[in-house]
Design a protein around this motif. Sequence first.
Motif, PDB file in Angstrom:
ATOM      1  N   ALA A   1      47.667  20.661 -24.196  1.00  0.00           N
ATOM      2  CA  ALA A   1      46.689  21.189 -24.972  1.00  0.00           C
ATOM      3  C   ALA A   1      45.335  20.157 -25.142  1.00  0.00           C
ATOM      4  CB  ALA A   1      46.936  21.351 -26.446  1.00  0.00           C
ATOM      5  N   ILE A   2      44.255  20.870 -24.894  1.00  0.00           N
ATOM      6  CA  ILE A   2      43.008  19.711 -25.081  1.00  0.00           C
ATOM      7  C   ILE A   2      42.385  20.025 -26.435  1.00  0.00           C
ATOM      8  CG2 ILE A   2      42.925  19.692 -22.373  1.00  0.00           C
ATOM      9  CD1 ILE A   2      40.369  21.648 -22.798  1.00  0.00           C
ATOM     10  N   ASN A   3      41.429  19.002 -26.772  1.00  0.00           N
ATOM     11  CA  ASN A   3      41.013  19.063 -28.225  1.00  0.00           C
ATOM     12  C   ASN A   3      39.489  19.742 -27.920  1.00  0.00           C
ATOM     13  OD1 ASN A   3      40.072  18.629 -30.769  1.00  0.00           O
ATOM     14  ND2 ASN A   3      40.685  16.647 -30.829  1.00  0.00           N
ATOM     15  N   SER A   4      39.516  21.116 -28.246  1.00  0.00           N
ATOM     16  CA  SER A   4      38.309  21.833 -28.397  1.00  0.00           C
ATOM     17  C   SER A   4      37.109  21.290 -29.133  1.00  0.00           C
ATOM     18  CB  SER A   4      38.350  23.331 -28.116  1.00  0.00           C
ATOM     19  OG  SER A   4      39.178  23.763 -29.583  1.00  0.00           O
ATOM     20  N   ALA A   5      37.691  20.522 -30.125  1.00  0.00           N
ATOM     21  CA  ALA A   5      36.826  20.212 -31.263  1.00  0.00           C
ATOM     22  C   ALA A   5      35.947  19.039 -30.660  1.00  0.00           C
ATOM     23  CB  ALA A   5      37.525  19.969 -32.642  1.00  0.00           C
ATOM     24  N   VAL A   6      36.829  18.018 -30.017  1.00  0.00           N
ATOM     25  CA  VAL A   6      36.125  17.089 -29.264  1.00  0.00           C
ATOM     26  C   VAL A   6      35.200  17.442 -28.368  1.00  0.00           C
ATOM     27  CG1 VAL A   6      36.635  14.790 -27.994  1.00  0.00           C
ATOM     28  CG2 VAL A   6      37.768  15.265 -30.223  1.00  0.00           C
ATOM     29  N   ALA A   7      35.677  18.671 -27.315  1.00  0.00           N
ATOM     30  CA  ALA A   7      34.890  18.992 -26.153  1.00  0.00           C
ATOM     31  C   ALA A   7      33.427  19.504 -26.888  1.00  0.00           C
ATOM     32  CB  ALA A   7      35.600  20.199 -25.519  1.00  0.00           C
ATOM     33  N   ALA A   8      33.414  20.150 -28.182  1.00  0.00           N
ATOM     34  CA  ALA A   8      32.215  20.551 -28.753  1.00  0.00           C
ATOM     35  C   ALA A   8      31.245  19.424 -29.127  1.00  0.00           C
ATOM     36  CB  ALA A   8      32.266  21.540 -29.744  1.00  0.00           C
ATOM     37  N   ASN A   9      32.142  18.324 -29.657  1.00  0.00           N
ATOM     38  CA  ASN A   9      31.598  16.968 -30.381  1.00  0.00           C
ATOM     39  C   ASN A   9      32.162  15.787 -29.891  1.00  0.00           C
ATOM     40  OD1 ASN A   9      30.230  15.304 -32.202  1.00  0.00           O
ATOM     41  ND2 ASN A   9      31.129  16.278 -33.943  1.00  0.00           N
ATOM     42  N   PRO A  10      31.918  15.290 -29.032  1.00  0.00           N
ATOM     43  CA  PRO A  10      32.654  13.916 -28.568  1.00  0.00           C
ATOM     44  C   PRO A  10      32.728  12.710 -29.529  1.00  0.00           C
ATOM     45  CG  PRO A  10      31.506  14.758 -26.623  1.00  0.00           C
ATOM     46  CD  PRO A  10      30.995  15.888 -28.025  1.00  0.00           C
ATOM     47  N   GLY A  11      31.645  12.716 -30.547  1.00  0.00           N
ATOM     48  CA  GLY A  11      31.561  11.857 -31.492  1.00  0.00           C
ATOM     49  C   GLY A  11      32.600  11.910 -32.426  1.00  0.00           C
TER      50      GLY A  11
END
Length: 146
Positions: free
Chosen positions: A86-96
């Motif tokens: 799995a990848i973190n889609s929340a981090v993809a949208a907001n790398p901060g």
Amino acid sequence: MGAVKGCDMPDDLMYSIENNVWVRKEGDGTVTVGLTAYACALAGQVVSYTPKKEGKGVKKDKSCATIESGKWVGPAKTPISGDVAAINSAVAANPGLINEDPYGNGWLVKITPADWDGESGDLKTGADAQSALQAKMDADGFAGCS
């Protein structure tokens, strides 16, 4: 929770001090990987996160994601070989999120380990992780997390 020079180090995680990442074994057998607070302090504000694709194999001490900040572009190296689950889609949208919550919502990838028992022995926990990080920070001349 432990801390070294103001950098948080949750006691329930395992650490790859040389790679500046933490690891948590999950109930489903996957392993979550994220950057440490120390890595976040060194990098500065993260502006881009490019993970390996789900299903892609990753090798121990090789990149599971590319991280870009105002100061640095480089690999986040996984201490465990396996396949990206799995990848973190929340981090993809907001790398901060990596900076804001490195040990929670800012995780990088989940990996299905190829040889957890063989590779996890290199990871450090608790006081061992804290003393190893202290030595690394001292060697690097790091003043501390703010």
